[in-house]
Design a protein around this motif. Sequence first.
Motif, PDB file in Angstrom:
ATOM      1  N   PRO A 188       0.806  -1.230   0.000  1.00  0.00           N
ATOM      2  CA  PRO A 188       0.000   0.000   0.000  1.00  0.00           C
ATOM      3  C   PRO A 188       0.836   1.275   0.000  1.00  0.00           C
ATOM      4  N   TRP A 189       1.715   1.386  -0.981  1.00  0.00           N
ATOM      5  CA  TRP A 189       2.535   2.574  -1.148  1.00  0.00           C
ATOM      6  C   TRP A 189       2.621   2.905  -2.628  1.00  0.00           C
ATOM      7  N   THR A 190       2.978   4.162  -2.929  1.00  0.00           N
ATOM      8  CA  THR A 190       3.033   4.594  -4.327  1.00  0.00           C
ATOM      9  C   THR A 190       4.436   4.989  -4.786  1.00  0.00           C
ATOM     10  N   SER A 191       5.330   5.354  -3.863  1.00  0.00           N
ATOM     11  CA  SER A 191       6.680   5.743  -4.283  1.00  0.00           C
ATOM     12  C   SER A 191       7.557   4.504  -4.388  1.00  0.00           C
ATOM     13  N   THR A 192       8.443   4.518  -5.382  1.00  0.00           N
ATOM     14  CA  THR A 192       9.285   3.354  -5.639  1.00  0.00           C
ATOM     15  C   THR A 192      10.109   2.924  -4.427  1.00  0.00           C
ATOM     16  N   PRO A 193      10.807   3.846  -3.733  1.00  0.00           N
ATOM     17  CA  PRO A 193      11.600   3.389  -2.581  1.00  0.00           C
ATOM     18  C   PRO A 193      10.750   2.741  -1.496  1.00  0.00           C
ATOM     19  N   ASP A 194       9.557   3.289  -1.234  1.00  0.00           N
ATOM     20  CA  ASP A 194       8.690   2.710  -0.211  1.00  0.00           C
ATOM     21  C   ASP A 194       8.200   1.323  -0.613  1.00  0.00           C
ATOM     22  N   ILE A 195       7.880   1.173  -1.883  1.00  0.00           N
ATOM     23  CA  ILE A 195       7.400  -0.123  -2.370  1.00  0.00           C
ATOM     24  C   ILE A 195       8.507  -1.170  -2.264  1.00  0.00           C
ATOM     25  N   GLN A 196       9.696  -0.812  -2.731  1.00  0.00           N
ATOM     26  CA  GLN A 196      10.795  -1.768  -2.695  1.00  0.00           C
ATOM     27  C   GLN A 196      11.207  -2.112  -1.269  1.00  0.00           C
ATOM     28  N   GLU A 197      11.074  -1.146  -0.371  1.00  0.00           N
ATOM     29  CA  GLU A 197      11.389  -1.406   1.028  1.00  0.00           C
ATOM     30  C   GLU A 197      10.477  -2.482   1.605  1.00  0.00           C
ATOM     31  N   ARG A 198       9.231  -2.550   1.132  1.00  0.00           N
ATOM     32  CA  ARG A 198       8.289  -3.577   1.613  1.00  0.00           C
ATOM     33  C   ARG A 198       8.411  -4.883   0.839  1.00  0.00           C
ATOM     34  N   HIS A 199       8.833  -4.803  -0.407  1.00  0.00           N
ATOM     35  CA  HIS A 199       8.985  -6.042  -1.163  1.00  0.00           C
ATOM     36  C   HIS A 199       9.984  -6.980  -0.488  1.00  0.00           C
TER      37      HIS A 199
END
Length: 232
Positions: A188-199
């Motif tokens: 549930p994020w839209t910015s690339t760094p935030d998304i990758q941090e959760r992946h």
Amino acid sequence: MLSNPIIDRWLSSLTAKYPDLSACREDIEAAYRCLSRAYEAGGKLLVCGNGGSAADSEHIVGELMKGFMSKRPLSAGRRGLLESLFQEDGAYLADHLQGALPAISLVSHSALMTAYANDVAADMVFAQQVYALAKPGDVLVAISTSGNSGNVVRAVQVARALGAATIGLAGSGGGRLADLCDRTIRVPWTSTPDIQERHLPIYHTLCMMVEQDFFGDRHGMEAEGDADVRGA
């Protein structure tokens, strides 16, 4: 297959550290079950992505192809085979080999990828590899923070046509992967760094769950047989 309490323990640990991933819990569990079924049936995993997601592809393969959180010694049967063929060298081989969960990162083949991008089409570099490698019962994990990366989408399309299961890792919108993949984990994020941090914690959890399934207490370390997935 892992019992529900064990699944719940892994997923509860993940969501305790990353409460925002509670929204993905059902999809993560479904992705785990997909991977476990594939390995149980003798299948393999293919992984692809671009940039940071390419690095994640390599990372996933690194956790699956050798011991991650569990030791994976060879079974007595495989050890005996190596020692009968090569004596002292066989013992060395057996001591230094580990059980593996077969996985291939599609981002590593630079000669093929650059040739295909130059000679044919850049958005087909992963799709060509899927076409060559995927079989029914295999799994493709497709990583794209937007869910719209063209070369990742093409790979999923080919995987589906060949009968391989497909799992997407994406951001909140899911992009085209949400419609194409059998299951898409949308953080549930839209910015690339935030998304990758959760992946990263998601795929770490998936790798630990599948590893436990095949190399943990349920099977022990002395399983016999020829299943490569267990390093037997």
